[in-house]
Scaffold this motif. Structure first.
Motif, short mmCIF file in Angstrom:
data_model
loop_
_atom_site.label_atom_id
_atom_site.label_comp_id
_atom_site.label_asym_id
_atom_site.label_seq_id
_atom_site.Cartn_x
_atom_site.Cartn_y
_atom_site.Cartn_z
N SER A 1 0.82 -1.20 0.00
CA SER A 1 0.00 0.00 0.00
C SER A 1 0.86 1.26 0.00
O SER A 1 0.56 2.24 -0.70
CB SER A 1 -0.93 0.00 1.22
N ARG A 2 1.96 1.23 0.77
CA ARG A 2 2.87 2.38 0.78
C ARG A 2 3.48 2.61 -0.60
O ARG A 2 3.62 3.74 -1.06
CB ARG A 2 3.97 2.16 1.81
N ALA A 3 3.87 1.51 -1.25
CA ALA A 3 4.47 1.63 -2.58
C ALA A 3 3.49 2.24 -3.57
O ALA A 3 3.86 3.10 -4.39
CB ALA A 3 4.94 0.26 -3.06
N PHE A 4 2.23 1.83 -3.52
CA PHE A 4 1.22 2.40 -4.41
C PHE A 4 1.05 3.89 -4.14
O PHE A 4 0.93 4.69 -5.08
CB PHE A 4 -0.11 1.67 -4.22
N GLU A 5 1.03 4.26 -2.88
CA GLU A 5 0.85 5.68 -2.55
C GLU A 5 2.01 6.51 -3.08
O GLU A 5 1.81 7.60 -3.62
CB GLU A 5 0.70 5.85 -1.04
N ARG A 6 3.24 5.99 -2.94
CA ARG A 6 4.40 6.72 -3.45
C ARG A 6 4.38 6.83 -4.97
O ARG A 6 4.66 7.89 -5.54
CB ARG A 6 5.70 6.04 -3.00
N LEU A 7 4.04 5.74 -5.65
CA LEU A 7 3.97 5.77 -7.10
C LEU A 7 2.90 6.75 -7.58
O LEU A 7 3.11 7.51 -8.53
CB LEU A 7 3.67 4.38 -7.65
N SER A 8 1.77 6.74 -6.92
CA SER A 8 0.69 7.65 -7.29
C SER A 8 1.13 9.11 -7.16
O SER A 8 0.88 9.94 -8.02
CB SER A 8 -0.54 7.39 -6.43
N THR A 9 1.84 9.40 -6.06
CA THR A 9 2.27 10.77 -5.81
C THR A 9 3.39 11.19 -6.75
O THR A 9 3.33 12.26 -7.38
CB THR A 9 2.75 10.90 -4.35
N GLU A 10 4.40 10.36 -6.89
CA GLU A 10 5.59 10.74 -7.66
C GLU A 10 5.36 10.71 -9.16
O GLU A 10 6.00 11.46 -9.91
CB GLU A 10 6.77 9.85 -7.29
N MET A 11 4.47 9.84 -9.63
CA MET A 11 4.25 9.70 -11.06
C MET A 11 2.92 10.28 -11.52
O MET A 11 2.55 10.15 -12.69
CB MET A 11 4.33 8.21 -11.44
N GLY A 12 2.21 10.95 -10.64
CA GLY A 12 0.95 11.59 -11.01
C GLY A 12 -0.09 10.61 -11.53
O GLY A 12 -0.78 10.88 -12.52
N LEU A 13 -0.25 9.47 -10.83
CA LEU A 13 -1.11 8.42 -11.33
C LEU A 13 -2.52 8.44 -10.73
O LEU A 13 -3.31 7.54 -11.03
CB LEU A 13 -0.47 7.05 -11.05
N HIS A 14 -2.83 9.40 -9.91
CA HIS A 14 -4.17 9.44 -9.31
C HIS A 14 -5.21 9.57 -10.42
O HIS A 14 -5.09 10.39 -11.33
CB HIS A 14 -4.28 10.62 -8.34
N LEU A 15 -6.25 8.74 -10.34
CA LEU A 15 -7.28 8.71 -11.36
C LEU A 15 -7.95 10.07 -11.54
O LEU A 15 -8.38 10.42 -12.65
CB LEU A 15 -8.34 7.66 -10.98
N MET A 16 -8.03 10.85 -10.48
CA MET A 16 -8.70 12.14 -10.55
C MET A 16 -7.77 13.29 -10.91
O MET A 16 -8.17 14.45 -10.90
CB MET A 16 -9.39 12.44 -9.21
N HIS A 17 -6.52 12.96 -11.21
CA HIS A 17 -5.58 13.99 -11.67
C HIS A 17 -6.03 14.48 -13.04
O HIS A 17 -6.13 13.71 -13.98
CB HIS A 17 -4.16 13.43 -11.74
N ALA A 18 -6.30 15.76 -13.15
CA ALA A 18 -6.86 16.31 -14.39
C ALA A 18 -5.79 16.44 -15.47
O ALA A 18 -4.77 17.09 -15.25
CB ALA A 18 -7.49 17.68 -14.12
N PRO A 19 -6.00 15.82 -16.64
CA PRO A 19 -5.04 15.99 -17.73
C PRO A 19 -5.14 17.37 -18.35
O PRO A 19 -6.15 18.04 -18.23
CB PRO A 19 -5.47 14.91 -18.74
N GLU A 20 -4.07 17.78 -19.02
CA GLU A 20 -4.05 19.10 -19.65
C GLU A 20 -4.33 19.04 -21.15
O GLU A 20 -4.26 20.05 -21.83
CB GLU A 20 -2.68 19.76 -19.43
#
Length: 404
Positions: free
Chosen positions: A292-311
């Motif tokens: 779970s920690r690894a997923f949280e870090r990857l999401s934060t560092e690589m901008g992988l959150h599903l709700m991250h708005a694309p440009e």
């Protein structure tokens, strides 16, 4: 050049490994209680089948509850949405994975908890399939998702059968309400065998990417299930996949995911990446602590959150060439990026702004990488409306973006 992706994964792995040794091994299944608590692995798979893996990536473990979304997918593909929904709901339960979580009519609340997964297992295969045929269909389907034939850990299977009383009780409850097609013992036996299939983190990443790629396995190229099935499965994973921690997971990690009590975690980000992690120590929800920690870090560092708005939609116009700019008398509308609904809508506003001055219009799609069905339909309609308004319109589409 050597890709920096493995180094990034190594850094995440080491940082999460050093974060402590919280959590406990799964005590409900004797074979899992003997796992090496220090094992830790992480893998990614991209849409073109490229795989990266670090840590104990060769180590295989039983898939356990990570099998649930894939068996749900098989049931949907085999029986259709309405029949599956009649037997298993899609609402988050807010309960632990092994709770008695039934609606008033006896239907399990969702296919990600045990009582729903046992019911779903019996729906794999065609109508009239025997319990043995359903189990065979499940193991074959899991292997197709992974892109290789998966084996079953017979020792874990036997260990789980010794501690299956609660799952049997759940199965009898659902059977008594007419929602379980197989006999309870048969359904639970099949479900246990399903959970005992052996995978590694690379398998999980490929399976996740298959869901995230609309059902096409990125390694084998095989269409495992229809795209609509993947949309349904990912939606239920996003809301129910991490049990009573699903809300916290979705806000902090933002990747549709599923965990298993052996320590595996799978995450699928549609159109981008499939992720697999493994570490046996579990938190109080039954989810891998380090995973779970690894997923949280990857999401934060690589901008992988599903709700991250694309440009993409904000930068759809590459340039506009007015008729007098290069003295050729043409007005050129140059588009770029990926044409989904939001991007195509922005492009249509650019076409809507074309003045009615009689100048021929060129719609240049040479910098558009791809378009989905909605984007193609919207752009075609925009071109046709320009023509109906009296414009002479030429479409430059060297890569066939508007082709079906």
């Amino acid at each position: 050049m050597r890709s920096p992706v493995p180094d990034l994964l190594d850094a995440v792995l080491e940082e999460c490994r050093d974060a402590g040794d919280d959590g406990e091994l799964a005590g409900s299944i004797p074979e899992l209680a003997d796992a090496d608590p220090e094992r830790f692995a992480l893998a990614l798979c991209t849409v073109d089948g490229t795989r990266y893996a670090v840590g104990d990536a060769e180590h295989r473990f039983t898939i356990q509850s990570i099998s649930k979304p894939f068996v749900y997918a098989l049931a949907l593909a085999d029986r259709g949405y309405d029949e599956v929904l009649d037997h298993v709901g899609v609402e988050p339960s807010g309960d632990a994975f092994n709770e008695i979580s039934l609606e008033d009519n006896g239907r399990p609340r969702n296919p990600m908890i045990n009582i729903g997964a046992i019911t779903t297992h019996a729906l794999a295969g065609p109508r009239g399939a025997t319990a043995e045929q359903s189990t065979a269909r499940v193991l074959e389907g899991l292997s197709t998702f992974a892109g290789r034939e998966l084996e079953v850990d017979e020792a874990v299977e036997a260990s789980e059968r010794e501690t299956a009383d609660r799952n049997l009780a759940l199965a009898y409850l659902v059977r008594a309400r007419g929602k379980l097609q197989d006999e309870p013992h048969d359904a639970v036996d099949g479900y246990i065998r399903q959970c005992s299939a052996l995978v590694d983190v690379r398998d999980l990443a490929v399976m996740a990417m298959t869901l995230g790629a609309g059902g096409r396995n990125p390694v084998t190229g095989e269409q495992v299930v229809p795209a609509w099935v993947c949309r349904q499965v990912l939606s239920v994973m996003a809301t129910c996949g991490m049990y009573d921690a699903a809300g916290d997971w979705m806000t902090t990690v933002g990747i549709p995911a599923k965990s298993g009590v052996s320590g595996g975690v799978l995450g699928a980000l549609p159109g981008q990446v499939g992720i697999g992690a493994f570490s046996p120590r579990l938190d109080r929800f039954g989810n891998s602590v380090r995973g779970s920690r690894a997923f949280e870090r990857l999401s934060t560092e690589m901008g992988l959150h599903l709700m991250h708005a694309p440009e993409v939609a904000a930068h759809v116009l590459y340039g506009l060439v007015e008729p007098d700019d290069d003295a050729d008398g043409l007005r050129e509308v140059r588009l770029q990026g990926t044409m989904h609904f939001a991007a195509a809508e922005a492009a249509l506003r650019e076409l809507e702004a074309v003045p009615d001055d009689g100048a021929p219009v060129v719609v240049d799609l040479s910098r558009v990488g791809s378009a989905n069905a909605v984007g193609r339909r919207m752009l075609r309609e925009g071109v046709e409306r320009l023509r109906r308004d009296g414009h002479e319109v030429r479409v430059e589409d060297p890569d066939g973006v508007l082709d079906d």
